[in-house]
Design a protein around this motif. Structure first.
Motif, PDB file in Angstrom:
ATOM      1  N   ILE A 154      11.765 -13.526 -11.132  1.00 45.07           N
ATOM      2  CA  ILE A 154      11.266 -13.387 -12.503  1.00 45.07           C
ATOM      3  C   ILE A 154      11.393 -14.691 -13.287  1.00 45.07           C
ATOM      4  CG2 ILE A 154      13.364 -12.654 -13.730  1.00 45.07           C
ATOM      5  CD1 ILE A 154      11.696 -10.441 -15.005  1.00 45.07           C
ATOM      6  N   LYS A 155      12.333 -15.550 -12.866  1.00 45.81           N
ATOM      7  CA  LYS A 155      12.500 -16.839 -13.537  1.00 45.81           C
ATOM      8  C   LYS A 155      11.358 -17.805 -13.230  1.00 45.81           C
ATOM      9  CE  LYS A 155      16.572 -18.137 -12.183  1.00 45.81           C
ATOM     10  NZ  LYS A 155      17.814 -18.945 -12.085  1.00 45.81           N
ATOM     11  N   LYS A 156      10.618 -17.563 -12.151  1.00 47.00           N
ATOM     12  CA  LYS A 156       9.539 -18.466 -11.763  1.00 47.00           C
ATOM     13  C   LYS A 156       8.426 -18.519 -12.796  1.00 47.00           C
ATOM     14  CE  LYS A 156       9.991 -18.322  -6.709  1.00 47.00           C
ATOM     15  NZ  LYS A 156       9.273 -18.017  -5.435  1.00 47.00           N
ATOM     16  N   ASP A 157       8.140 -17.366 -13.406  1.00 42.34           N
ATOM     17  CA  ASP A 157       7.032 -17.319 -14.370  1.00 42.34           C
ATOM     18  C   ASP A 157       7.290 -16.172 -15.343  1.00 42.34           C
ATOM     19  OD1 ASP A 157       4.694 -17.627 -15.733  1.00 42.34           O
ATOM     20  OD2 ASP A 157       3.361 -17.284 -14.021  1.00 42.34           O
ATOM     21  N   TYR A 158       8.353 -16.298 -16.108  1.00 42.25           N
ATOM     22  CA  TYR A 158       8.808 -15.165 -16.916  1.00 42.25           C
ATOM     23  C   TYR A 158       7.751 -14.693 -17.920  1.00 42.25           C
ATOM     24  CZ  TYR A 158      11.464 -12.111 -19.901  1.00 42.25           C
ATOM     25  OH  TYR A 158      11.878 -11.014 -20.603  1.00 42.25           O
ATOM     26  N   GLY A 159       7.085 -15.633 -18.569  1.00 39.90           N
ATOM     27  CA  GLY A 159       6.085 -15.257 -19.571  1.00 39.90           C
ATOM     28  C   GLY A 159       4.971 -14.415 -18.974  1.00 39.90           C
ATOM     29  N   ASN A 160       4.519 -14.803 -17.789  1.00 44.90           N
ATOM     30  CA  ASN A 160       3.453 -14.058 -17.126  1.00 44.90           C
ATOM     31  C   ASN A 160       3.945 -12.689 -16.658  1.00 44.90           C
ATOM     32  OD1 ASN A 160       0.722 -14.261 -16.675  1.00 44.90           O
ATOM     33  ND2 ASN A 160       0.906 -15.258 -14.685  1.00 44.90           N
ATOM     34  N   PHE A 161       5.208 -12.621 -16.207  1.00 39.60           N
ATOM     35  CA  PHE A 161       5.782 -11.341 -15.805  1.00 39.60           C
ATOM     36  C   PHE A 161       5.861 -10.390 -16.999  1.00 39.60           C
ATOM     37  CE2 PHE A 161       7.596 -13.297 -11.907  1.00 39.60           C
ATOM     38  CZ  PHE A 161       7.196 -12.319 -11.006  1.00 39.60           C
ATOM     39  N   CYS A 201       3.600  -9.568  -8.210  1.00 36.58           N
ATOM     40  CA  CYS A 201       4.870 -10.183  -7.805  1.00 36.58           C
ATOM     41  C   CYS A 201       4.709 -10.961  -6.505  1.00 36.58           C
ATOM     42  CB  CYS A 201       5.945  -9.112  -7.620  1.00 36.58           C
ATOM     43  SG  CYS A 201       6.531  -8.352  -9.140  1.00 36.58           S
ATOM     44  N   ARG A 202       3.949 -10.389  -5.576  1.00 35.72           N
ATOM     45  CA  ARG A 202       3.756 -11.067  -4.282  1.00 35.72           C
ATOM     46  C   ARG A 202       3.048 -12.404  -4.474  1.00 35.72           C
ATOM     47  NH1 ARG A 202       1.059  -8.248   0.995  1.00 35.72           N
ATOM     48  NH2 ARG A 202       3.243  -7.891   1.570  1.00 35.72           N
ATOM     49  N   ARG A 203       2.046 -12.437  -5.335  1.00 35.03           N
ATOM     50  CA  ARG A 203       1.320 -13.687  -5.560  1.00 35.03           C
ATOM     51  C   ARG A 203       2.242 -14.750  -6.154  1.00 35.03           C
ATOM     52  NH1 ARG A 203      -2.531  -9.937  -7.781  1.00 35.03           N
ATOM     53  NH2 ARG A 203      -4.135  -9.465  -6.238  1.00 35.03           N
ATOM     54  N   VAL A 204       3.049 -14.354  -7.133  1.00 35.88           N
ATOM     55  CA  VAL A 204       3.998 -15.307  -7.722  1.00 35.88           C
ATOM     56  C   VAL A 204       5.005 -15.747  -6.674  1.00 35.88           C
ATOM     57  CG1 VAL A 204       5.795 -15.639  -9.463  1.00 35.88           C
ATOM     58  CG2 VAL A 204       3.743 -14.318 -10.035  1.00 35.88           C
ATOM     59  N   ASP A 205       5.492 -14.797  -5.896  1.00 39.61           N
ATOM     60  CA  ASP A 205       6.488 -15.079  -4.858  1.00 39.61           C
ATOM     61  C   ASP A 205       5.960 -16.072  -3.834  1.00 39.61           C
ATOM     62  OD1 ASP A 205       8.906 -14.807  -3.521  1.00 39.61           O
ATOM     63  OD2 ASP A 205       8.266 -13.061  -2.385  1.00 39.61           O
ATOM     64  N   ARG A 206       4.675 -15.994  -3.523  1.00 40.18           N
ATOM     65  CA  ARG A 206       4.077 -16.876  -2.524  1.00 40.18           C
ATOM     66  C   ARG A 206       3.512 -18.159  -3.117  1.00 40.18           C
ATOM     67  NH1 ARG A 206       0.753 -12.629   1.424  1.00 40.18           N
ATOM     68  NH2 ARG A 206       2.610 -11.601   2.309  1.00 40.18           N
ATOM     69  N   GLY A 207       3.666 -18.313  -4.428  1.00 40.63           N
ATOM     70  CA  GLY A 207       3.167 -19.524  -5.073  1.00 40.63           C
ATOM     71  C   GLY A 207       1.670 -19.525  -5.270  1.00 40.63           C
ATOM     72  N   GLU A 208       1.051 -18.359  -5.205  1.00 39.01           N
ATOM     73  CA  GLU A 208      -0.391 -18.246  -5.396  1.00 39.01           C
ATOM     74  C   GLU A 208      -0.703 -18.039  -6.878  1.00 39.01           C
ATOM     75  OE1 GLU A 208      -0.928 -15.931  -1.086  1.00 39.01           O
ATOM     76  OE2 GLU A 208      -1.457 -14.917  -2.975  1.00 39.01           O
TER      77      GLU A 208
END
Length: 235
Positions: A20-27, A55-62
């Motif tokens: 969730i820290k990777k892109d909190y605003g988008n989450f 979540c999967r897309r964020v997790d994979r950097g997509e």
């Protein structure tokens, strides 16, 4: 190859927070869209499943677009799943629908003795206990169904149920404790006068995604391994 999953309790809690820290605003935006999507009849589970895809897309950097929460590709399997749940809830209430008029009839006739009253109370209590056990059992056994629908593309609910039953084997207690802990952590925002719930609730979904994604990876790894062994045997 479906198998019982190694349930990594602590890893899921930590990785859910890291994700969730990777892109909190988008989450957070995606979570708001989930709330809106859930207002549409029969779309609550679909919104949850779409959040797992996000979540999967964020997790994979997509590239991850919060607007993808409004995707309806998986509407049919989730619709069928909700119909099954509704049918189960209706079946649960059938004994009460029968019992209440019977008790009222005997009560009006003055034929309910003290012993009969105690018996009715005991039967009702035992039924409620059995009901609670059944609800938790089916909920825990079906833990992986949303992940199988959204992340594994399993569209047949019966197949998803059979896979989830195997995947949850020997892990029901861990999954139950996991659900309690994640729910508690996601509700900590209540301490911030309510508005904090909107800040912590996305953690609930991201942590569940991590658990579901890890399970999918475990069974897919075994599938690839099994294919490799078959190819070696052929040569």
């Amino acid at each position: 190859m479906v198998k019982p999953i190694e349930f990594k309790f602590n890893d899921y809690l930590n990785k859910g927070f890291e994700l969730i820290k990777k892109d909190y605003g988008n989450f957070l935006l995606a979570y708001f869209f989930c709330i809106i999507m859930s207002i549409i009849p029969f779309c609550g589970f679909l919104a949850m499943g779409n959040f797992y895809k996000f979540c999967r897309r964020v997790d994979r950097g997509e590239t991850a677009n919060a607007g993808d929460i409004f995707n309806f590709d998986d509407f049919v399997p989730y619709f069928i799943l909700q119909l099954i749940i509704m049918a189960g809830i209706f079946a649960i209430y059938i004994p009460f629908i029968i019992l209440i008029p019977v008790v009222g009839l005997f009560g009006d006739a003055g034929e309910v003795t003290g012993t009969a009253s105690v018996l009715i109370i005991m039967l009702t209590f035992l039924y409620i206990l059995a009901l609670i056990f059944a609800v938790f059992y089916f909920a825990l056994k079906g833990f992986y169904i949303p992940g199988l629908i959204s992340l594994k593309k399993v569209k047949d609910i019966k197949t998803g149920w059979n896979m989830s039953k195997i995947m949850t084997k020997n892990n029901l207690l861990l999954i139950f404790l996991f659900s309690i802990v994640v729910s508690f952590l996601s509700q900590l925002g209540i301490l911030a006068c309510g508005i904090g719930v909107l800040l912590t609730m996305p953690y609930y979904y991201t942590t569940y995604y991590v658990a579901l994604e890890d399970a999918i990876r475990q069974i897919e790894y075994d599938e690839i391994k099994e294919i490799g062994l078959k190819e070696k045997d052929e040569y």
